[in-house]
Design a protein around this motif. Structure first.
Motif, mmCIF file in Angstrom:
data_model
loop_
_atom_site.group_PDB
_atom_site.id
_atom_site.type_symbol
_atom_site.label_atom_id
_atom_site.label_comp_id
_atom_site.label_asym_id
_atom_site.label_seq_id
_atom_site.Cartn_x
_atom_site.Cartn_y
_atom_site.Cartn_z
ATOM 1 N N ILE A 19 29.505 18.033 -4.387
ATOM 2 C CA ILE A 19 30.273 18.526 -3.234
ATOM 3 C C ILE A 19 30.831 19.922 -3.528
ATOM 4 O O ILE A 19 30.724 20.840 -2.710
ATOM 5 C CB ILE A 19 31.398 17.522 -2.884
ATOM 6 C CG1 ILE A 19 30.788 16.223 -2.345
ATOM 7 C CG2 ILE A 19 32.382 18.121 -1.887
ATOM 8 C CD1 ILE A 19 31.775 15.061 -2.220
ATOM 9 N N LEU A 20 31.400 20.093 -4.724
ATOM 10 C CA LEU A 20 31.992 21.397 -5.067
ATOM 11 C C LEU A 20 30.904 22.456 -5.218
ATOM 12 O O LEU A 20 31.059 23.595 -4.767
ATOM 13 C CB LEU A 20 32.824 21.275 -6.346
ATOM 14 C CG LEU A 20 34.064 20.367 -6.243
ATOM 15 C CD1 LEU A 20 34.767 20.259 -7.589
ATOM 16 C CD2 LEU A 20 35.032 20.872 -5.174
ATOM 17 N N LYS A 21 29.793 22.094 -5.831
ATOM 18 C CA LYS A 21 28.699 23.066 -6.022
ATOM 19 C C LYS A 21 28.067 23.459 -4.695
ATOM 20 O O LYS A 21 27.452 24.519 -4.586
ATOM 21 C CB LYS A 21 27.655 22.509 -6.980
ATOM 22 C CG LYS A 21 28.146 22.556 -8.426
ATOM 23 C CD LYS A 21 27.068 22.224 -9.430
ATOM 24 C CE LYS A 21 27.599 22.464 -10.836
ATOM 25 N NZ LYS A 21 27.291 21.367 -11.753
ATOM 26 N N VAL A 26 38.388 21.665 -1.799
ATOM 27 C CA VAL A 26 39.255 20.494 -1.629
ATOM 28 C C VAL A 26 40.609 20.953 -1.104
ATOM 29 O O VAL A 26 41.301 21.735 -1.756
ATOM 30 C CB VAL A 26 39.431 19.735 -2.961
ATOM 31 C CG1 VAL A 26 40.451 18.602 -2.798
ATOM 32 C CG2 VAL A 26 38.093 19.184 -3.436
ATOM 33 N N VAL A 27 40.983 20.487 0.078
ATOM 34 C CA VAL A 27 42.292 20.777 0.683
ATOM 35 C C VAL A 27 43.292 19.689 0.281
ATOM 36 O O VAL A 27 44.467 19.952 0.051
ATOM 37 C CB VAL A 27 42.165 20.845 2.223
ATOM 38 C CG1 VAL A 27 43.521 20.976 2.888
ATOM 39 C CG2 VAL A 27 41.243 21.982 2.626
ATOM 40 N N ARG A 79 27.090 16.485 6.213
ATOM 41 C CA ARG A 79 26.144 15.420 6.563
ATOM 42 C C ARG A 79 24.755 15.722 5.988
ATOM 43 O O ARG A 79 24.038 14.814 5.578
ATOM 44 C CB ARG A 79 26.131 15.193 8.067
ATOM 45 C CG ARG A 79 27.516 14.778 8.572
ATOM 46 C CD ARG A 79 27.495 14.135 9.918
ATOM 47 N NE ARG A 79 26.880 12.839 9.884
ATOM 48 C CZ ARG A 79 27.528 11.719 9.577
ATOM 49 N NH1 ARG A 79 28.801 11.731 9.248
ATOM 50 N NH2 ARG A 79 26.902 10.578 9.575
ATOM 51 N N ASN A 80 24.378 16.989 5.956
ATOM 52 C CA ASN A 80 23.105 17.347 5.317
ATOM 53 C C ASN A 80 23.153 17.099 3.812
ATOM 54 O O ASN A 80 22.161 16.686 3.209
ATOM 55 C CB ASN A 80 22.752 18.814 5.600
ATOM 56 C CG ASN A 80 22.325 19.016 7.039
ATOM 57 O OD1 ASN A 80 21.821 18.091 7.677
ATOM 58 N ND2 ASN A 80 22.536 20.213 7.560
ATOM 59 N N LEU A 81 24.314 17.344 3.215
ATOM 60 C CA LEU A 81 24.468 17.124 1.768
ATOM 61 C C LEU A 81 24.406 15.632 1.421
ATOM 62 O O LEU A 81 23.844 15.252 0.389
ATOM 63 C CB LEU A 81 25.816 17.709 1.312
ATOM 64 C CG LEU A 81 26.167 17.584 -0.158
ATOM 65 C CD1 LEU A 81 25.279 18.493 -1.014
ATOM 66 C CD2 LEU A 81 27.642 17.935 -0.400
ATOM 67 N N ILE A 82 24.982 14.772 2.280
ATOM 68 C CA ILE A 82 25.018 13.339 1.941
ATOM 69 C C ILE A 82 23.734 12.626 2.325
ATOM 70 O O ILE A 82 23.358 11.655 1.684
ATOM 71 C CB ILE A 82 26.266 12.607 2.507
ATOM 72 C CG1 ILE A 82 26.262 12.493 4.022
ATOM 73 C CG2 ILE A 82 27.537 13.262 2.011
ATOM 74 C CD1 ILE A 82 27.519 11.792 4.587
ATOM 75 N N GLY A 83 23.039 13.072 3.358
ATOM 76 C CA GLY A 83 21.774 12.449 3.750
ATOM 77 C C GLY A 83 21.958 11.303 4.726
ATOM 78 O O GLY A 83 23.073 10.967 5.123
ATOM 79 N N ALA A 84 20.850 10.690 5.111
ATOM 80 C CA ALA A 84 20.843 9.650 6.144
ATOM 81 C C ALA A 84 21.688 8.434 5.734
ATOM 82 O O ALA A 84 21.858 8.160 4.547
ATOM 83 C CB ALA A 84 19.411 9.209 6.413
#
Ligand code: ATP
Ligand code: MG
Length: 131
Positions: A19-21, A26-27, A79-84
């Protein structure tokens, strides 16, 4: 959210690294556990779906990491990073393809709109917990 299955399987650190990369900031973040009642409220939008009971049981089965993440175009990019939803259908290299076990224990939750991101952020965090 990093869901209970991801935390139990020891994937929280690796997922946060992805996520960070990917450029998210992070808020706010906390390690906590949802009761069945609280998980039911969080996913109330799915109340009529056949998998609701199982989803609530799964989401309250252990601790989670909840976070507010910030980025340009955050909802779509996350959503693209996590996938279906179903890891069997998630694209190679996505978080769910790499770390999820099944369609219900699918490692992460992402908000599906800016409005729901606001609502879900307010569910977990006060204004004093955001930086
Ligand atoms: P999330 O909202 O958790 O980011 P999503 O937007 O990809 O996931 P939704 O359709 O909003 O998928 O479903 C919410 C959650 O309900 C899914 O992440 C999954 O844990 C569970 N779920 C969805 N579809 C099914 C299904 N057919 N069977 C079992 N569980 C399901
Ligand atoms: Mg959803």
């Amino acid at each position: 959210m990093l869901k209970p299955d991801a935390v139990q399987n020891g994937h929280a650190g690796a997922i946060l690294d992805h996520i960070l990369k990917a450029g998210f900031r992070v808020v706010a973040m906390k390690y906590t556990r949802l009761s069945e009642d609280t998980a039911g409220k969080f996913y109330a939008i799915h109340r009529e779906r056949p998998f609701y009971g199982e989803l609530v049981r799964c989401m309250s089965s252990g601790p989670i990491y909840a976070a507010i993440l910030e980025k340009e175009n955050a909802v779509e990019d996350f959503r693209n990073l996590i996938g279906a939803t179903d890891p069997a259908k998630a694209a190679p290299g996505t978080i769910r393809q790499l770390f999820a076990k099944s369609i219900e224990a699918n490692a992460v939750h992402g908000s599906d709109s800016d409005d729901n991101a606001d609502r879900e952020g307010n569910f977990f965090f006060s204004e004093f917990e955001r930086f």
